[in-house]
Write a protein that holds these residues in place. Structure first.
Motif, PDB file in Angstrom:
ATOM      1  N   ARG A  51      10.655  -7.444  -0.562  1.00 45.69           N
ATOM      2  CA  ARG A  51       9.551  -7.735  -1.198  1.00 45.69           C
ATOM      3  C   ARG A  51       9.951  -8.498  -2.607  1.00 45.69           C
ATOM      4  O   ARG A  51       9.450  -8.202  -3.828  1.00 45.69           O
ATOM      5  CB  ARG A  51       8.650  -6.331  -1.893  1.00 45.69           C
ATOM      6  N   GLU A  65       4.798   2.978   7.562  1.00 46.85           N
ATOM      7  CA  GLU A  65       3.963   2.624   6.445  1.00 46.85           C
ATOM      8  C   GLU A  65       3.996   1.055   6.109  1.00 46.85           C
ATOM      9  O   GLU A  65       5.199   0.748   6.040  1.00 46.85           O
ATOM     10  CB  GLU A  65       4.511   3.722   5.321  1.00 46.85           C
ATOM     11  N   ILE A  67       4.313  -2.100   3.817  1.00 46.76           N
ATOM     12  CA  ILE A  67       4.781  -1.965   2.531  1.00 46.76           C
ATOM     13  C   ILE A  67       4.488  -3.264   1.812  1.00 46.76           C
ATOM     14  O   ILE A  67       5.285  -3.775   1.022  1.00 46.76           O
ATOM     15  CB  ILE A  67       6.239  -1.951   2.552  1.00 46.76           C
ATOM     16  N   ASN A  68       3.680  -3.956   2.445  1.00 55.82           N
ATOM     17  CA  ASN A  68       3.239  -5.447   1.764  1.00 55.82           C
ATOM     18  C   ASN A  68       2.972  -5.437   0.472  1.00 55.82           C
ATOM     19  O   ASN A  68       3.671  -6.261  -0.410  1.00 55.82           O
ATOM     20  CB  ASN A  68       2.033  -5.741   2.387  1.00 55.82           C
ATOM     21  N   ASN A  69       2.392  -4.271  -0.225  1.00 58.79           N
ATOM     22  CA  ASN A  69       2.007  -4.430  -1.660  1.00 58.79           C
ATOM     23  C   ASN A  69       3.304  -3.681  -2.564  1.00 58.79           C
ATOM     24  O   ASN A  69       2.925  -3.381  -3.786  1.00 58.79           O
ATOM     25  CB  ASN A  69       0.846  -4.034  -1.893  1.00 58.79           C
ATOM     26  N   LYS A  70       4.177  -3.416  -1.772  1.00 59.38           N
ATOM     27  CA  LYS A  70       5.192  -2.593  -2.523  1.00 59.38           C
ATOM     28  C   LYS A  70       5.909  -3.361  -3.619  1.00 59.38           C
ATOM     29  O   LYS A  70       6.168  -4.609  -3.218  1.00 59.38           O
ATOM     30  CB  LYS A  70       6.250  -1.624  -1.760  1.00 59.38           C
ATOM     31  N   LYS A  71       6.480  -2.804  -4.741  1.00 57.88           N
ATOM     32  CA  LYS A  71       7.323  -3.596  -5.576  1.00 57.88           C
ATOM     33  C   LYS A  71       8.748  -3.339  -5.093  1.00 57.88           C
ATOM     34  O   LYS A  71       9.232  -2.318  -4.508  1.00 57.88           O
ATOM     35  CB  LYS A  71       7.183  -3.047  -6.975  1.00 57.88           C
ATOM     36  N   GLU A  74      10.103   0.094  -5.644  1.00 59.86           N
ATOM     37  CA  GLU A  74       9.586   0.991  -4.761  1.00 59.86           C
ATOM     38  C   GLU A  74      10.496   1.123  -3.522  1.00 59.86           C
ATOM     39  O   GLU A  74      10.440   2.024  -2.720  1.00 59.86           O
ATOM     40  CB  GLU A  74       8.163   0.671  -4.856  1.00 59.86           C
ATOM     41  N   ILE A  75      10.693  -0.169  -3.018  1.00 60.83           N
ATOM     42  CA  ILE A  75      11.293  -0.475  -1.790  1.00 60.83           C
ATOM     43  C   ILE A  75      12.707   0.428  -1.645  1.00 60.83           C
ATOM     44  O   ILE A  75      13.170   0.988  -0.921  1.00 60.83           O
ATOM     45  CB  ILE A  75      11.559  -1.902  -1.420  1.00 60.83           C
ATOM     46  N   LYS A  77      13.655   2.859  -3.481  1.00 58.59           N
ATOM     47  CA  LYS A  77      13.369   4.335  -3.584  1.00 58.59           C
ATOM     48  C   LYS A  77      12.929   4.910  -2.078  1.00 58.59           C
ATOM     49  O   LYS A  77      13.075   5.994  -1.937  1.00 58.59           O
ATOM     50  CB  LYS A  77      12.357   4.571  -4.489  1.00 58.59           C
ATOM     51  N   MET A  78      12.196   3.947  -1.441  1.00 56.62           N
ATOM     52  CA  MET A  78      12.137   4.333  -0.032  1.00 56.62           C
ATOM     53  C   MET A  78      13.370   4.391   1.094  1.00 56.62           C
ATOM     54  O   MET A  78      13.219   4.954   1.939  1.00 56.62           O
ATOM     55  CB  MET A  78      11.009   3.189   0.628  1.00 56.62           C
TER      56      MET A  78
END
Length: 247
Positions: A51, A65, A67-71, A74-75, A77-78
């Protein structure tokens, strides 16, 4: 289990289409080799997954899940971490401090400096850089700077690790060393996407290989199958060689 999946993924910069309808699956526990000529869109694809750039069209799923709109943070942390093709350590920080940065932004989410140091020390031990922990990164040889980049990613405690040409510029002995380290990471349960031009590496570590050419996936399969596929040979060497065949 599918760890990562892209569906009809596309990226345009103005009128230039860099990726078109890329459908990719990465399975838990595998090392997936991603190859293709320069300009094929390999790094762009990884930037989309992490992202770092906007998606023009399509979807990306991580462990099911969207993840298109993740920052980007956040990626991280995932459980997705990556190295970069051009190694750029943080200036003014030691080797250890560079790796500690990763500990603060990954899944382990270090709560303080002491915890980050412990995580970073473990990562440096894995890549064999513990003795260099207090040095300035800029004075390290290229092989050790590549290992520093890998250690910083490992400090993020990834489940999916993206390696963007970590072998570029290394001599045969250094290649063998990092190949062994990557295989050990797989044994630790880390799923890996490896972008490489060094075919010795792709053949030596990959469970499966996919080929990107002019923004499209043109072939996938076992390493020896892909490397002898006419479309792959043509993409790298031209139609004359594809017709002749490569042993």
């Amino acid at each position: 289990m599918i760890m990562l999946e892209t569906k009809n993924l596309a990226k345009k910069y103005g009128g230039l289409e860099v990726l078109n309808n890329v459908n990719l699956k990465v399975y838990k526990g595998e090392i997936l080799g991603l190859i293709g000529p320069n300009g094929a869109g390999k790094t762009t694809l990884m930037n989309l997954i992490c992202r770092l750039t906007d998606i023009t069209r399509g979807e990306i799923y991580y462990k099911g899940e969207l993840i298109n709109n993740k920052k980007p943070y956040e990626i991280s942390k995932m459980g997705i971490a990556r190295t970069f093709q051009v190694v750029k350590p943080f200036k003014g920080l030691t080797v250890l401090e560079n790796v500690m940065v990763g500990a603060f932004y990954g899944r382990k989410n270090a709560k303080n400096r002491a915890e980050a140091k412990d995580i970073a020390m473990d990562a440096l031990k894995i890549v064999g850089l513990l003795n260099e922990k207090d040095r300035e990164p800029s004075i390290l040889p290229i092989a050790q700077r590549k290992k520093l980049e890998l250690a910083r990613a490992l400090a993020m405690d990834p489940e999916l690790l993206i390696l963007d040409e970590v072998m570029a510029g290394l001599n045969p002995k250094e290649l063998d060393d990092i190949m062994k380290e990557i295989l050990l990471l797989k044994e630790r349960g880390i799923t890996i996407i490896a972008i490489e031009h060094v075919m010795k590496v792709i053949m030596g570590i990959s469970d499966r290989v996919v080929v990107l050419h002019l923004g499209e996936l043109i072939c996938e399969g076992k390493p020896h199958e892909v490397c002898n596929h006419p479309q792959v040979i043509e993409a790298y060497l031209g139609s004359k060689f594809a017709q002749r065949g490569v042993a």
